[in-house]
Structures are given as structure tokens and as C-alpha cells.
Design a protein around this motif. Structure first.
Motif, PDB file in Angstrom:
ATOM      1  N   ALA A   9       0.710  -1.184   0.109  1.00  0.00           N
ATOM      2  CA  ALA A   9      -0.059  -0.087   0.066  1.00  0.00           C
ATOM      3  C   ALA A   9       0.914   1.236  -0.036  1.00  0.00           C
ATOM      4  O   ALA A   9       1.711   1.359   0.914  1.00  0.00           O
ATOM      5  CB  ALA A   9      -0.849   0.133   1.203  1.00  0.00           C
ATOM      6  N   ILE A  10       0.569   2.096  -1.074  1.00  0.00           N
ATOM      7  CA  ILE A  10       1.344   3.339  -1.117  1.00  0.00           C
ATOM      8  C   ILE A  10       0.419   4.451  -0.737  1.00  0.00           C
ATOM      9  O   ILE A  10      -0.621   4.682  -1.036  1.00  0.00           O
ATOM     10  CB  ILE A  10       1.693   3.511  -2.603  1.00  0.00           C
ATOM     11  CG1 ILE A  10       2.883   2.267  -3.120  1.00  0.00           C
ATOM     12  CG2 ILE A  10       2.538   4.749  -2.757  1.00  0.00           C
ATOM     13  CD1 ILE A  10       3.915   2.219  -2.553  1.00  0.00           C
ATOM     14  N   PHE A  11       1.142   5.238   0.215  1.00  0.00           N
ATOM     15  CA  PHE A  11       0.386   6.584   0.761  1.00  0.00           C
ATOM     16  C   PHE A  11       1.071   7.771   0.236  1.00  0.00           C
ATOM     17  O   PHE A  11       2.224   7.806  -0.316  1.00  0.00           O
ATOM     18  CB  PHE A  11       0.362   6.551   2.158  1.00  0.00           C
ATOM     19  CG  PHE A  11      -0.357   5.336   2.705  1.00  0.00           C
ATOM     20  CD1 PHE A  11      -1.526   5.531   3.175  1.00  0.00           C
ATOM     21  CD2 PHE A  11       0.406   4.277   2.874  1.00  0.00           C
ATOM     22  CE1 PHE A  11      -2.407   4.476   3.622  1.00  0.00           C
ATOM     23  CE2 PHE A  11      -0.471   3.156   3.398  1.00  0.00           C
ATOM     24  CZ  PHE A  11      -1.646   3.240   3.959  1.00  0.00           C
ATOM     25  N   ASN A  12       0.357   8.946   0.190  1.00  0.00           N
ATOM     26  CA  ASN A  12       0.758  10.070  -0.520  1.00  0.00           C
ATOM     27  C   ASN A  12       1.441  11.027   0.458  1.00  0.00           C
ATOM     28  O   ASN A  12       2.030  12.101   0.229  1.00  0.00           O
ATOM     29  CB  ASN A  12      -0.285  11.098  -0.877  1.00  0.00           C
ATOM     30  CG  ASN A  12      -1.420  11.322  -0.220  1.00  0.00           C
ATOM     31  OD1 ASN A  12      -1.396  11.038   1.127  1.00  0.00           O
ATOM     32  ND2 ASN A  12      -2.358  12.156  -0.793  1.00  0.00           N
ATOM     33  N   GLU A  71      -2.193   3.924  -3.703  1.00  0.00           N
ATOM     34  CA  GLU A  71      -2.151   2.861  -4.829  1.00  0.00           C
ATOM     35  C   GLU A  71      -1.881   1.639  -3.539  1.00  0.00           C
ATOM     36  O   GLU A  71      -1.190   1.623  -2.795  1.00  0.00           O
ATOM     37  CB  GLU A  71      -1.131   3.049  -5.577  1.00  0.00           C
ATOM     38  CG  GLU A  71      -0.853   4.160  -6.514  1.00  0.00           C
ATOM     39  CD  GLU A  71       0.259   4.415  -7.422  1.00  0.00           C
ATOM     40  OE1 GLU A  71       1.173   3.325  -7.550  1.00  0.00           O
ATOM     41  OE2 GLU A  71       0.265   5.425  -8.099  1.00  0.00           O
ATOM     42  N   ILE A  72      -2.471   0.552  -4.173  1.00  0.00           N
ATOM     43  CA  ILE A  72      -2.155  -0.719  -3.860  1.00  0.00           C
ATOM     44  C   ILE A  72      -1.596  -1.611  -5.045  1.00  0.00           C
ATOM     45  O   ILE A  72      -2.152  -1.766  -6.042  1.00  0.00           O
ATOM     46  CB  ILE A  72      -3.369  -1.450  -3.166  1.00  0.00           C
ATOM     47  CG1 ILE A  72      -3.822  -0.709  -2.023  1.00  0.00           C
ATOM     48  CG2 ILE A  72      -2.979  -2.789  -2.978  1.00  0.00           C
ATOM     49  CD1 ILE A  72      -5.240  -1.051  -1.561  1.00  0.00           C
ATOM     50  N   HIS A  73      -0.666  -2.424  -4.592  1.00  0.00           N
ATOM     51  CA  HIS A  73      -0.014  -3.182  -5.820  1.00  0.00           C
ATOM     52  C   HIS A  73       0.110  -4.623  -5.010  1.00  0.00           C
ATOM     53  O   HIS A  73       0.484  -4.711  -4.014  1.00  0.00           O
ATOM     54  CB  HIS A  73       1.412  -2.757  -6.049  1.00  0.00           C
ATOM     55  CG  HIS A  73       1.239  -1.392  -6.837  1.00  0.00           C
ATOM     56  ND1 HIS A  73       1.347  -1.252  -8.131  1.00  0.00           N
ATOM     57  CD2 HIS A  73       1.305  -0.190  -6.319  1.00  0.00           C
ATOM     58  CE1 HIS A  73       1.590   0.026  -8.369  1.00  0.00           C
ATOM     59  NE2 HIS A  73       1.276   0.652  -7.324  1.00  0.00           N
ATOM     60  N   GLU A  74      -0.008  -5.429  -6.065  1.00  0.00           N
ATOM     61  CA  GLU A  74       0.206  -7.038  -5.680  1.00  0.00           C
ATOM     62  C   GLU A  74       1.399  -7.483  -6.297  1.00  0.00           C
ATOM     63  O   GLU A  74       1.534  -7.460  -7.446  1.00  0.00           O
ATOM     64  CB  GLU A  74      -1.016  -7.767  -5.806  1.00  0.00           C
ATOM     65  CG  GLU A  74      -0.766  -9.094  -5.223  1.00  0.00           C
ATOM     66  CD  GLU A  74      -2.092 -10.045  -5.044  1.00  0.00           C
ATOM     67  OE1 GLU A  74      -2.112 -11.448  -4.791  1.00  0.00           O
ATOM     68  OE2 GLU A  74      -3.197  -9.325  -5.289  1.00  0.00           O
ATOM     69  N   MET A  75       2.270  -8.307  -5.718  1.00  0.00           N
ATOM     70  CA  MET A  75       3.302  -8.824  -6.349  1.00  0.00           C
ATOM     71  C   MET A  75       3.034 -10.090  -7.015  1.00  0.00           C
ATOM     72  O   MET A  75       2.313 -10.916  -6.126  1.00  0.00           O
ATOM     73  CB  MET A  75       4.450  -9.107  -5.271  1.00  0.00           C
ATOM     74  CG  MET A  75       5.739  -9.826  -5.809  1.00  0.00           C
ATOM     75  SD  MET A  75       6.391  -8.948  -7.167  1.00  0.00           S
ATOM     76  CE  MET A  75       7.699  -8.052  -6.385  1.00  0.00           C
ATOM     77  N   THR A  76       3.402 -10.103  -8.196  1.00  0.00           N
ATOM     78  CA  THR A  76       2.933 -11.266  -8.941  1.00  0.00           C
ATOM     79  C   THR A  76       4.269 -11.926  -9.511  1.00  0.00           C
ATOM     80  O   THR A  76       5.357 -11.426  -9.403  1.00  0.00           O
ATOM     81  CB  THR A  76       2.062 -11.058 -10.066  1.00  0.00           C
ATOM     82  OG1 THR A  76       2.683 -10.267 -11.153  1.00  0.00           O
ATOM     83  CG2 THR A  76       0.673 -10.601  -9.662  1.00  0.00           C
ATOM     84  N   ARG A  82      -0.873  -3.301 -10.334  1.00  0.00           N
ATOM     85  CA  ARG A  82      -1.670  -2.281  -9.669  1.00  0.00           C
ATOM     86  C   ARG A  82      -2.962  -2.702  -9.575  1.00  0.00           C
ATOM     87  O   ARG A  82      -3.566  -3.239 -10.496  1.00  0.00           O
ATOM     88  CB  ARG A  82      -1.475  -0.924 -10.183  1.00  0.00           C
ATOM     89  CG  ARG A  82      -2.263   0.218  -9.506  1.00  0.00           C
ATOM     90  CD  ARG A  82      -2.005   1.555  -9.909  1.00  0.00           C
ATOM     91  NE  ARG A  82      -2.774   2.328  -9.298  1.00  0.00           N
ATOM     92  CZ  ARG A  82      -2.727   3.623  -9.575  1.00  0.00           C
ATOM     93  NH1 ARG A  82      -2.027   4.256 -10.367  1.00  0.00           N
ATOM     94  NH2 ARG A  82      -3.576   4.653  -8.774  1.00  0.00           N
ATOM     95  N   LEU A  83      -3.672  -2.600  -8.197  1.00  0.00           N
ATOM     96  CA  LEU A  83      -4.941  -3.153  -7.997  1.00  0.00           C
ATOM     97  C   LEU A  83      -5.889  -1.687  -8.086  1.00  0.00           C
ATOM     98  O   LEU A  83      -5.500  -0.753  -7.778  1.00  0.00           O
ATOM     99  CB  LEU A  83      -5.079  -3.703  -6.862  1.00  0.00           C
ATOM    100  CG  LEU A  83      -4.246  -4.966  -6.478  1.00  0.00           C
ATOM    101  CD1 LEU A  83      -4.357  -5.700  -5.303  1.00  0.00           C
ATOM    102  CD2 LEU A  83      -4.607  -6.082  -7.699  1.00  0.00           C
ATOM    103  N   PRO A  84      -7.047  -2.118  -8.685  1.00  0.00           N
ATOM    104  CA  PRO A  84      -8.114  -1.215  -8.626  1.00  0.00           C
ATOM    105  C   PRO A  84      -8.529  -0.576  -7.359  1.00  0.00           C
ATOM    106  O   PRO A  84      -8.616  -1.043  -6.546  1.00  0.00           O
ATOM    107  CB  PRO A  84      -9.320  -1.589  -9.697  1.00  0.00           C
ATOM    108  CG  PRO A  84      -9.281  -3.098  -9.624  1.00  0.00           C
ATOM    109  CD  PRO A  84      -7.791  -3.446  -9.301  1.00  0.00           C
TER     110      PRO A  84
END
Length: 84
Positions: A9-12, A71-76, A82-84
Motif C-alpha cells: 500500500a502506497i500513501f501520499n 495505490e495498492i499493488h500486488e506482487m505477482t 496495480r489493483l483498482p
């Protein structure tokens, strides 16, 4: 290091990421405050890493507290998604 199946989870702002960390820790959520991965844009330089199996609880807690990540990203296997 972020492993496959984990979310970031990325914050501003540093203020928001620190509040999110405090909230999640107070709820006993397994998470870790990490330097934002270089592949991801993060203004504050920090991110929260958690297991995708905990995603519903983590993201609901953040939303209820008004601390939704930018933003939320998942490692694959192919890298960050990036997830919606």
C-alpha cells in the motif's frame, strides 16, 4: 523484500502511512512498514506490506479510518500489478 502474493500500500504522505501503521498494529494485523519498492512511485518513500490473504481486513480498516492508500499493488510472478 516483497514476495509473490503480498500487497504493498502506497500513501501520499509520511503522516498517513504512519497513521495507517499505528492503526493496523493496534488491530493486531500482520504487516510491515517498508521502504517503498523502487519499481513503485511513492512520494513519502515508505509503504505498508501485508499478505493478500489479509487484504479484505486491512483495506476495510484503512477505508473506515479514512486512510485509503493512494495505490495498492500486488506482487505477482511477472512483477507488481496495480489493483483498482
Amino acid at each position: 523484500m516483497v514476495r509473490e502474493g503480498e500487497r504493498v500500500a502506497i500513501f501520499n504522505s509520511i503522516h498517513r502511512v504512519m497513521k495507517a501503521e499505528k492503526l493496523l498494529k493496534s488491530q493486531g494485523v500482520a504487516m510491515l512498514l517498508i521502504p517503498a519498492p523502487r519499481d513503485l512511485h511513492a512520494d513519502c518513500g515508505l509503504a505498508i506490506r501485508y499478505a493478500s490473504t489479509d487484504a479484505v481486513a486491512v483495506e476495510a480498516s484503512l477505508r473506515e479510518a479514512g486512510l485509503e492508500p493512494e495505490e495498492i499493488h500486488e506482487m505477482t510472478a511477472a512483477g507488481y500489478s496495480r489493483l483498482p
